[in-house]
Enzyme design. Sequence first.
Site, PDB file in Angstrom:
ATOM      1  N   ASP A 224       4.877 -21.149   9.087  1.00 42.32           N
ATOM      2  CA  ASP A 224       4.730 -22.441   8.427  1.00 42.32           C
ATOM      3  C   ASP A 224       6.112 -22.876   7.954  1.00 42.32           C
ATOM      4  O   ASP A 224       7.133 -22.262   8.305  1.00 42.32           O
ATOM      5  CB  ASP A 224       3.674 -22.375   7.302  1.00 42.32           C
ATOM      6  CG  ASP A 224       4.133 -21.556   6.095  1.00 42.32           C
ATOM      7  OD1 ASP A 224       5.222 -20.945   6.150  1.00 42.32           O
ATOM      8  OD2 ASP A 224       3.387 -21.521   5.094  1.00 42.32           O
TER       9      ASP A 224
ATOM     10  N   CYS B 178       5.201 -16.601   6.827  1.00 39.91           N
ATOM     11  CA  CYS B 178       4.932 -17.676   5.876  1.00 39.91           C
ATOM     12  C   CYS B 178       5.643 -17.276   4.587  1.00 39.91           C
ATOM     13  O   CYS B 178       6.517 -16.403   4.609  1.00 39.91           O
ATOM     14  CB  CYS B 178       3.444 -17.964   5.708  1.00 39.91           C
ATOM     15  SG  CYS B 178       2.458 -16.694   4.913  1.00 39.91           S
ATOM     16  N   GLY B 179       5.298 -17.880   3.467  1.00 41.34           N
ATOM     17  CA  GLY B 179       6.007 -17.559   2.228  1.00 41.34           C
ATOM     18  C   GLY B 179       5.848 -16.097   1.851  1.00 41.34           C
ATOM     19  O   GLY B 179       6.815 -15.396   1.567  1.00 41.34           O
ATOM     20  N   THR B 180       4.605 -15.627   1.860  1.00 44.06           N
ATOM     21  CA  THR B 180       4.315 -14.228   1.520  1.00 44.06           C
ATOM     22  C   THR B 180       3.955 -13.375   2.732  1.00 44.06           C
ATOM     23  O   THR B 180       3.916 -12.151   2.617  1.00 44.06           O
ATOM     24  CB  THR B 180       3.102 -14.162   0.572  1.00 44.06           C
ATOM     25  OG1 THR B 180       2.003 -14.813   1.242  1.00 44.06           O
ATOM     26  CG2 THR B 180       3.391 -14.847  -0.756  1.00 44.06           C
ATOM     27  N   GLY B 181       3.609 -14.007   3.836  1.00 46.60           N
ATOM     28  CA  GLY B 181       3.060 -13.294   4.997  1.00 46.60           C
ATOM     29  C   GLY B 181       1.561 -13.085   4.863  1.00 46.60           C
ATOM     30  O   GLY B 181       0.899 -12.674   5.816  1.00 46.60           O
ATOM     31  N   VAL B 182       1.030 -13.406   3.683  1.00 49.18           N
ATOM     32  CA  VAL B 182      -0.386 -13.123   3.416  1.00 49.18           C
ATOM     33  C   VAL B 182      -1.298 -14.140   4.117  1.00 49.18           C
ATOM     34  O   VAL B 182      -2.180 -13.765   4.901  1.00 49.18           O
ATOM     35  CB  VAL B 182      -0.666 -13.093   1.892  1.00 49.18           C
ATOM     36  CG1 VAL B 182      -2.158 -12.980   1.621  1.00 49.18           C
ATOM     37  CG2 VAL B 182       0.078 -11.941   1.234  1.00 49.18           C
ATOM     38  N   GLY B 183      -1.092 -15.410   3.839  1.00 52.24           N
ATOM     39  CA  GLY B 183      -1.996 -16.432   4.390  1.00 52.24           C
ATOM     40  C   GLY B 183      -2.007 -16.447   5.906  1.00 52.24           C
ATOM     41  O   GLY B 183      -3.065 -16.533   6.539  1.00 52.24           O
TER      42      GLY B 183
ATOM     43  N   HIS C 223      -1.007   3.804  14.412  1.00 56.49           N
ATOM     44  CA  HIS C 223      -2.381   4.151  14.023  1.00 56.49           C
ATOM     45  C   HIS C 223      -3.372   2.989  14.155  1.00 56.49           C
ATOM     46  O   HIS C 223      -4.550   3.233  14.373  1.00 56.49           O
ATOM     47  CB  HIS C 223      -2.394   4.657  12.563  1.00 56.49           C
ATOM     48  CG  HIS C 223      -1.857   6.046  12.425  1.00 56.49           C
ATOM     49  ND1 HIS C 223      -1.963   6.775  11.262  1.00 56.49           N
ATOM     50  CD2 HIS C 223      -1.202   6.847  13.310  1.00 56.49           C
ATOM     51  CE1 HIS C 223      -1.405   7.981  11.434  1.00 56.49           C
ATOM     52  NE2 HIS C 223      -0.921   8.034  12.665  1.00 56.49           N
ATOM     53  N   ASN C 224      -2.905   1.767  13.950  1.00 54.38           N
ATOM     54  CA  ASN C 224      -3.838   0.630  13.906  1.00 54.38           C
ATOM     55  C   ASN C 224      -3.751  -0.267  15.145  1.00 54.38           C
ATOM     56  O   ASN C 224      -4.490  -1.245  15.244  1.00 54.38           O
ATOM     57  CB  ASN C 224      -3.612  -0.211  12.645  1.00 54.38           C
ATOM     58  CG  ASN C 224      -3.497   0.640  11.392  1.00 54.38           C
ATOM     59  OD1 ASN C 224      -2.455   0.676  10.737  1.00 54.38           O
ATOM     60  ND2 ASN C 224      -4.556   1.373  11.060  1.00 54.38           N
TER      61      ASN C 224
ATOM     62  N   ARG D  85       9.590 -15.343   1.479  1.00 54.84           N
ATOM     63  CA  ARG D  85       9.932 -15.388   0.055  1.00 54.84           C
ATOM     64  C   ARG D  85       9.865 -13.996  -0.568  1.00 54.84           C
ATOM     65  O   ARG D  85      10.009 -13.854  -1.778  1.00 54.84           O
ATOM     66  CB  ARG D  85       8.977 -16.343  -0.677  1.00 54.84           C
ATOM     67  CG  ARG D  85       9.128 -17.796  -0.219  1.00 54.84           C
ATOM     68  CD  ARG D  85       8.044 -18.691  -0.813  1.00 54.84           C
ATOM     69  NE  ARG D  85       8.205 -20.073  -0.349  1.00 54.84           N
ATOM     70  CZ  ARG D  85       7.244 -20.997  -0.396  1.00 54.84           C
ATOM     71  NH1 ARG D  85       6.053 -20.684  -0.890  1.00 54.84           N
ATOM     72  NH2 ARG D  85       7.463 -22.215   0.029  1.00 54.84           N
TER      73      ARG D  85
ATOM     74  N   HIS E  35      -7.487   7.565  16.491  1.00 52.50           N
ATOM     75  CA  HIS E  35      -7.209   6.219  15.974  1.00 52.50           C
ATOM     76  C   HIS E  35      -7.985   5.155  16.761  1.00 52.50           C
ATOM     77  O   HIS E  35      -8.350   4.120  16.213  1.00 52.50           O
ATOM     78  CB  HIS E  35      -5.709   5.944  16.004  1.00 52.50           C
ATOM     79  CG  HIS E  35      -4.929   6.954  15.222  1.00 52.50           C
ATOM     80  ND1 HIS E  35      -5.089   7.098  13.860  1.00 52.50           N
ATOM     81  CD2 HIS E  35      -4.051   7.897  15.609  1.00 52.50           C
ATOM     82  CE1 HIS E  35      -4.311   8.087  13.447  1.00 52.50           C
ATOM     83  NE2 HIS E  35      -3.674   8.594  14.478  1.00 52.50           N
TER      84      HIS E  35
ATOM     85  N   ARG F 225     -11.418   4.684  15.306  1.00 52.22           N
ATOM     86  CA  ARG F 225     -11.413   3.871  14.086  1.00 52.22           C
ATOM     87  C   ARG F 225     -11.252   2.385  14.417  1.00 52.22           C
ATOM     88  O   ARG F 225     -11.847   1.524  13.756  1.00 52.22           O
ATOM     89  CB  ARG F 225     -10.295   4.360  13.161  1.00 52.22           C
ATOM     90  CG  ARG F 225     -10.617   5.763  12.644  1.00 52.22           C
ATOM     91  CD  ARG F 225      -9.436   6.518  12.137  1.00 52.22           C
ATOM     92  NE  ARG F 225      -9.827   7.900  11.801  1.00 52.22           N
ATOM     93  CZ  ARG F 225      -8.975   8.883  11.594  1.00 52.22           C
ATOM     94  NH1 ARG F 225      -7.676   8.675  11.681  1.00 52.22           N
ATOM     95  NH2 ARG F 225      -9.408  10.084  11.293  1.00 52.22           N
TER      96      ARG F 225
HETATM   97  C1  RB5 Z   1       3.226 -22.273   1.249  1.00 53.61           C
HETATM   98  O1  RB5 Z   1       3.676 -22.813   0.057  1.00 53.61           O
HETATM   99  C2  RB5 Z   1       2.687 -20.862   1.006  1.00 53.61           C
HETATM  100  O2  RB5 Z   1       1.493 -20.935   0.312  1.00 53.61           O
HETATM  101  C3  RB5 Z   1       2.524 -20.128   2.313  1.00 53.61           C
HETATM  102  O3  RB5 Z   1       3.737 -20.085   2.990  1.00 53.61           O
HETATM  103  C4  RB5 Z   1       2.072 -18.680   2.216  1.00 53.61           C
HETATM  104  O4  RB5 Z   1       2.849 -17.960   1.321  1.00 53.61           O
HETATM  105  C5  RB5 Z   1       0.629 -18.467   2.032  1.00 53.61           C
HETATM  106  O5  RB5 Z   1       0.107 -17.334   2.071  1.00 53.61           O
END
Ligand code: RB5
Length: 145
Positions: free
Chosen positions: A8, A65-70, A98-99, A109, A133, A136
Amino acid sequence: MKIGIGSDHAGFELKGKLKEHLEAKGYEVVDYGTHSLDSVDYPDYGKAVANAILAEEVEKGVLICGTGVGISISANKVKGIRACVCSEPYSAKMSVRHNNAQIIAVGARVVGEDLAKLIVDEFLAEEFEGGRHQRRIDKMLEIEK
Ligand code: RB5
């Protein structure tokens, strides 16, 4: 190896640096966007790279992305995809061993450029170990049904 990359707006600059890094190492990199710093929605790019893997357009994926989470959660919504967000190289390495992860995600970020390169390098250098593996992973695939 052909690698799909996507981000993103928060990951746009790091995406460019990782793309350059991977190309310098001889990988062919297909860029699924985003292509500017304008605000966009990370699920669109997680989905694009995940679908490219299932369609066998590319073998592995790198998402930012910012955190890689979303963006990793979004990619994991595509059935058959295992995307791991990692902030250090050990988890990146084991996510393949393993995965059998097809996608690595990093947070622009969270980690700096050099650490992100190490994480991606470890991910791409590894191979799935199979054996117990695989059992699993089969169980994970059952959960998706
Ligand atoms: C965008 O501001 C931020 O929410 C996105 O990059 C990401 O970190 C979401 O998980």
